[in-house]
Design a protein around this motif. Structure first.
Motif, mmCIF file in Angstrom:
data_model
loop_
_atom_site.group_PDB
_atom_site.id
_atom_site.type_symbol
_atom_site.label_atom_id
_atom_site.label_comp_id
_atom_site.label_asym_id
_atom_site.label_seq_id
_atom_site.Cartn_x
_atom_site.Cartn_y
_atom_site.Cartn_z
ATOM 1 N N ARG A 156 30.650 86.087 18.521
ATOM 2 C CA ARG A 156 29.656 85.268 17.660
ATOM 3 C C ARG A 156 29.710 84.108 18.946
ATOM 4 O O ARG A 156 29.073 83.112 19.009
ATOM 5 C CB ARG A 156 29.389 85.499 16.700
ATOM 6 N N ARG A 157 31.234 83.656 17.881
ATOM 7 C CA ARG A 157 31.610 82.839 18.571
ATOM 8 C C ARG A 157 31.876 81.916 19.649
ATOM 9 O O ARG A 157 31.662 80.871 21.050
ATOM 10 C CB ARG A 157 33.473 82.147 17.676
ATOM 11 N N GLU A 158 31.787 83.375 20.670
ATOM 12 C CA GLU A 158 31.918 83.432 21.923
ATOM 13 C C GLU A 158 30.526 82.964 22.999
ATOM 14 O O GLU A 158 30.344 82.416 23.828
ATOM 15 C CB GLU A 158 32.515 84.320 22.605
ATOM 16 N N TYR A 159 29.813 83.140 22.200
ATOM 17 C CA TYR A 159 28.397 84.014 22.365
ATOM 18 C C TYR A 159 27.550 82.495 22.288
ATOM 19 O O TYR A 159 27.249 82.251 23.566
ATOM 20 C CB TYR A 159 27.547 84.567 21.870
ATOM 21 N N ARG A 160 28.312 81.508 21.243
ATOM 22 C CA ARG A 160 27.981 80.671 20.516
ATOM 23 C C ARG A 160 28.381 79.139 22.031
ATOM 24 O O ARG A 160 27.325 78.659 22.704
ATOM 25 C CB ARG A 160 28.545 80.152 19.975
ATOM 26 N N GLU A 161 29.312 79.395 21.818
ATOM 27 C CA GLU A 161 29.795 78.399 23.079
ATOM 28 C C GLU A 161 29.469 78.607 24.550
ATOM 29 O O GLU A 161 28.933 77.846 24.741
ATOM 30 C CB GLU A 161 31.496 79.091 23.290
ATOM 31 N N ALA A 162 28.751 80.182 24.827
ATOM 32 C CA ALA A 162 27.999 80.211 26.182
ATOM 33 C C ALA A 162 27.099 79.512 26.265
ATOM 34 O O ALA A 162 26.860 79.309 27.197
ATOM 35 C CB ALA A 162 28.680 81.534 25.560
ATOM 36 N N ILE A 163 26.246 80.098 25.546
ATOM 37 C CA ILE A 163 25.339 79.184 25.471
ATOM 38 C C ILE A 163 24.897 77.208 25.144
ATOM 39 O O ILE A 163 24.583 76.791 26.371
ATOM 40 C CB ILE A 163 24.090 79.678 23.643
ATOM 41 N N GLU A 164 25.726 77.106 24.110
ATOM 42 C CA GLU A 164 25.858 75.956 24.710
ATOM 43 C C GLU A 164 26.519 75.263 26.432
ATOM 44 O O GLU A 164 25.736 74.134 26.249
ATOM 45 C CB GLU A 164 26.544 75.764 23.261
ATOM 46 N N LYS A 165 27.552 76.179 26.911
ATOM 47 C CA LYS A 165 27.910 75.866 27.598
ATOM 48 C C LYS A 165 26.293 75.380 29.116
ATOM 49 O O LYS A 165 26.341 74.427 29.691
ATOM 50 C CB LYS A 165 29.185 76.699 28.523
ATOM 51 N N PHE A 166 25.840 76.434 28.586
ATOM 52 C CA PHE A 166 24.614 76.743 29.487
ATOM 53 C C PHE A 166 23.580 75.466 29.157
ATOM 54 O O PHE A 166 23.145 75.122 30.438
ATOM 55 C CB PHE A 166 24.482 78.093 29.324
ATOM 56 N N LEU A 167 23.579 75.649 27.694
ATOM 57 C CA LEU A 167 22.367 74.296 28.070
ATOM 58 C C LEU A 167 22.985 73.575 28.670
ATOM 59 O O LEU A 167 22.031 72.492 28.894
ATOM 60 C CB LEU A 167 21.912 74.405 26.318
ATOM 61 N N ALA A 168 23.992 72.825 28.222
ATOM 62 C CA ALA A 168 24.078 71.429 29.034
ATOM 63 C C ALA A 168 24.900 71.561 30.523
ATOM 64 O O ALA A 168 24.559 70.302 30.338
ATOM 65 C CB ALA A 168 25.663 71.724 28.112
ATOM 66 N N ARG A 169 25.116 72.294 30.720
ATOM 67 C CA ARG A 169 24.477 72.136 32.339
ATOM 68 C C ARG A 169 23.028 72.292 33.266
ATOM 69 O O ARG A 169 22.978 71.522 33.669
ATOM 70 C CB ARG A 169 25.494 73.186 32.865
ATOM 71 N N HIS A 170 22.348 72.714 32.724
ATOM 72 C CA HIS A 170 21.132 73.724 33.118
ATOM 73 C C HIS A 170 20.161 73.057 32.282
ATOM 74 O O HIS A 170 18.560 74.101 32.744
ATOM 75 C CB HIS A 170 20.864 74.645 33.005
ATOM 76 N N ALA A 171 20.066 72.726 30.972
ATOM 77 C CA ALA A 171 18.725 72.687 30.269
ATOM 78 C C ALA A 171 17.590 71.992 30.791
ATOM 79 O O ALA A 171 16.859 72.142 30.797
ATOM 80 C CB ALA A 171 18.895 71.919 28.875
#
Length: 134
Positions: free
Chosen positions: A98-113
């Motif tokens: 769950r932590r890894e998923y949350r971090e992956a989403i946060e990283k994606f949104l930070a770069r591609h929002a």
């Protein structure tokens, strides 16, 4: 192994507004930045090129500058998110997944929002809310 070679006719609109006819194929296309993949925008789609004035027929396709290239970059950036989502689906109670998923989403949104559809941003923000702060 069969290798299909596709030929392309193109028109380059120069910086001074002239149209120059040119062509290339999947074996001769110059793509920047270099990668181990042939990623040429599909027929009918406009793309950005670099050329030397006076040699406009000799082009380098700036693959990351076209809508096609930007879509490919987003698809590549989604892979870690999708991989982490699959792990959570397989084991929803695993705190590390769950932590890894949350971090992956946060990283994606930070770069591609700013370059993805608003529906995808909303979906991932909902996922972040669902995941909480494990």
């Amino acid at each position: 192994m069969i290798l299909n070679i596709w030929e392309y006719d193109a028109v380059v609109r120069t910086a001074d507004g002239r149209d120059v006819k040119t062509g290339f194929d999947t074996m001769s296309a110059s793509l920047y930045p270099p990668r181990n993949a042939i990623e040429i925008p599909p027929k009918g789609e406009r793309f950005v090129v670099k050329y030397i004035p006076g040699f406009e027929r000799n082009i380098a396709i700036l693959r990351d500058e076209s809508p096609f290239g930007k879509r490919l970059l987003v698809q590549e950036a989604l892979k870690p998110v999708e991989r982490a989502a699959a792990q959570v689906e397989a084991s929803p109670d695993n705190v590390d997944f769950r932590r890894e998923y949350r971090e992956a989403i946060e990283k994606f949104l930070a770069r591609h929002a700013d370059s993805v559809p608003p529906e995808l941003i909303a979906r991932y923000r909902n996922e972040l809310n669902r995941l909480g702060n494990d």
